[in-house]
Motif scaffolding. Sequence first.
Motif, PDB file in Angstrom:
ATOM      1  N   LEU A  51      28.324  34.947  62.664  1.00  0.00           N
ATOM      2  CA  LEU A  51      27.797  34.219  63.820  1.00  0.00           C
ATOM      3  C   LEU A  51      27.531  35.150  64.994  1.00  0.00           C
ATOM      4  CD1 LEU A  51      29.940  30.964  63.772  1.00  0.00           C
ATOM      5  CD2 LEU A  51      27.530  31.208  63.200  1.00  0.00           C
ATOM      6  N   ILE A  52      28.439  36.103  65.219  1.00  0.00           N
ATOM      7  CA  ILE A  52      28.237  37.067  66.303  1.00  0.00           C
ATOM      8  C   ILE A  52      26.988  37.892  66.050  1.00  0.00           C
ATOM      9  CG2 ILE A  52      29.173  39.175  67.362  1.00  0.00           C
ATOM     10  CD1 ILE A  52      30.446  36.621  68.394  1.00  0.00           C
ATOM     11  N   GLY A  53      26.807  38.341  64.817  1.00  0.00           N
ATOM     12  CA  GLY A  53      25.614  39.117  64.468  1.00  0.00           C
ATOM     13  C   GLY A  53      24.341  38.329  64.699  1.00  0.00           C
ATOM     14  N   LYS A  54      24.344  37.059  64.299  1.00  0.00           N
ATOM     15  CA  LYS A  54      23.169  36.207  64.495  1.00  0.00           C
ATOM     16  C   LYS A  54      22.922  35.943  65.974  1.00  0.00           C
ATOM     17  CE  LYS A  54      22.431  35.591  60.112  1.00  0.00           C
ATOM     18  NZ  LYS A  54      21.363  36.250  59.414  1.00  0.00           N
ATOM     19  N   ALA A  55      23.995  35.768  66.745  1.00  0.00           N
ATOM     20  CA  ALA A  55      23.849  35.527  68.185  1.00  0.00           C
ATOM     21  C   ALA A  55      23.257  36.747  68.879  1.00  0.00           C
ATOM     22  CB  ALA A  55      25.202  35.167  68.796  1.00  0.00           C
ATOM     23  N   ILE A  56      23.711  37.939  68.488  1.00  0.00           N
ATOM     24  CA  ILE A  56      23.171  39.168  69.082  1.00  0.00           C
ATOM     25  C   ILE A  56      21.696  39.310  68.741  1.00  0.00           C
ATOM     26  CG2 ILE A  56      23.255  41.700  68.936  1.00  0.00           C
ATOM     27  CD1 ILE A  56      26.335  41.386  68.706  1.00  0.00           C
ATOM     28  N   THR A  57      21.343  39.064  67.483  1.00  0.00           N
ATOM     29  CA  THR A  57      19.943  39.145  67.063  1.00  0.00           C
ATOM     30  C   THR A  57      19.092  38.141  67.829  1.00  0.00           C
ATOM     31  OG1 THR A  57      20.603  39.868  64.857  1.00  0.00           O
ATOM     32  CG2 THR A  57      18.387  38.972  65.081  1.00  0.00           C
ATOM     33  N   THR A  58      19.596  36.929  67.994  1.00  0.00           N
ATOM     34  CA  THR A  58      18.873  35.898  68.734  1.00  0.00           C
ATOM     35  C   THR A  58      18.650  36.327  70.177  1.00  0.00           C
ATOM     36  OG1 THR A  58      19.820  34.180  67.342  1.00  0.00           O
ATOM     37  CG2 THR A  58      18.943  33.476  69.460  1.00  0.00           C
ATOM     38  N   HIS A  59      19.676  36.889  70.791  1.00  0.00           N
ATOM     39  CA  HIS A  59      19.571  37.356  72.174  1.00  0.00           C
ATOM     40  C   HIS A  59      18.539  38.473  72.295  1.00  0.00           C
ATOM     41  CE1 HIS A  59      20.864  38.041  76.279  1.00  0.00           C
ATOM     42  NE2 HIS A  59      20.985  39.335  76.005  1.00  0.00           N
ATOM     43  N   GLN A  60      18.564  39.410  71.346  1.00  0.00           N
ATOM     44  CA  GLN A  60      17.592  40.511  71.367  1.00  0.00           C
ATOM     45  C   GLN A  60      16.170  39.994  71.190  1.00  0.00           C
ATOM     46  OE1 GLN A  60      19.281  42.892  68.243  1.00  0.00           O
ATOM     47  NE2 GLN A  60      20.416  44.201  69.659  1.00  0.00           N
ATOM     48  N   LEU A  61      15.988  39.043  70.278  1.00  0.00           N
ATOM     49  CA  LEU A  61      14.659  38.472  70.065  1.00  0.00           C
ATOM     50  C   LEU A  61      14.183  37.709  71.302  1.00  0.00           C
ATOM     51  CD1 LEU A  61      14.958  37.223  66.381  1.00  0.00           C
ATOM     52  CD2 LEU A  61      13.541  39.102  67.223  1.00  0.00           C
ATOM     53  N   GLN A  62      15.097  37.000  71.957  1.00  0.00           N
ATOM     54  CA  GLN A  62      14.729  36.262  73.169  1.00  0.00           C
ATOM     55  C   GLN A  62      14.307  37.231  74.269  1.00  0.00           C
ATOM     56  OE1 GLN A  62      14.567  32.812  73.466  1.00  0.00           O
ATOM     57  NE2 GLN A  62      13.467  33.356  75.320  1.00  0.00           N
ATOM     58  N   ASN A  63      15.039  38.342  74.415  1.00  0.00           N
ATOM     59  CA  ASN A  63      14.666  39.358  75.404  1.00  0.00           C
ATOM     60  C   ASN A  63      13.292  39.943  75.091  1.00  0.00           C
ATOM     61  OD1 ASN A  63      16.920  39.124  76.997  1.00  0.00           O
ATOM     62  ND2 ASN A  63      18.010  40.815  76.040  1.00  0.00           N
ATOM     63  N   SER A  64      13.036  40.230  73.833  1.00  0.00           N
ATOM     64  CA  SER A  64      11.731  40.764  73.432  1.00  0.00           C
ATOM     65  C   SER A  64      10.621  39.767  73.733  1.00  0.00           C
ATOM     66  CB  SER A  64      11.725  41.099  71.938  1.00  0.00           C
ATOM     67  OG  SER A  64      12.613  42.139  71.656  1.00  0.00           O
ATOM     68  N   LEU A  65      10.863  38.505  73.426  1.00  0.00           N
ATOM     69  CA  LEU A  65       9.873  37.462  73.698  1.00  0.00           C
ATOM     70  C   LEU A  65       9.608  37.346  75.199  1.00  0.00           C
ATOM     71  CD1 LEU A  65       8.084  35.218  72.577  1.00  0.00           C
ATOM     72  CD2 LEU A  65      10.037  33.687  72.764  1.00  0.00           C
ATOM     73  N   ASN A  66      10.649  37.419  76.005  1.00  0.00           N
ATOM     74  CA  ASN A  66      10.483  37.363  77.463  1.00  0.00           C
ATOM     75  C   ASN A  66       9.677  38.555  77.963  1.00  0.00           C
ATOM     76  OD1 ASN A  66      11.945  35.001  77.564  1.00  0.00           O
ATOM     77  ND2 ASN A  66      13.853  36.000  78.153  1.00  0.00           N
TER      78      ASN A  66
END
Length: 79
Positions: A51-66
């Motif tokens: 879950l931590i790994g997925k949360a970090i990936t999600t956060h990184q993808l959200q930053n990239s999208l922003n």
Amino acid sequence: MQMTFIKPTTQQPRTSSNFKKVDFEVLARNIHPIDQIELHKKTGEMIYSTLIGKAITTHQLQNSLNNISAQFQLEKASS
């Protein structure tokens, strides 16, 4: 309790195709309570790690999208 194991199909497995998935069931009453606690603890740690790994990936993808969105807005405004 159902358990899944990965079993090698060759002496020296080198690729994922050299393994097969093996499922079997064990009745919880046949497992010592201490072992059940340890299994739940390890399973919880694995789930937490995933879950931590997925949360970090999600956060990184959200930053990239922003960032991409901001770049798009700047390019749109400059043209």
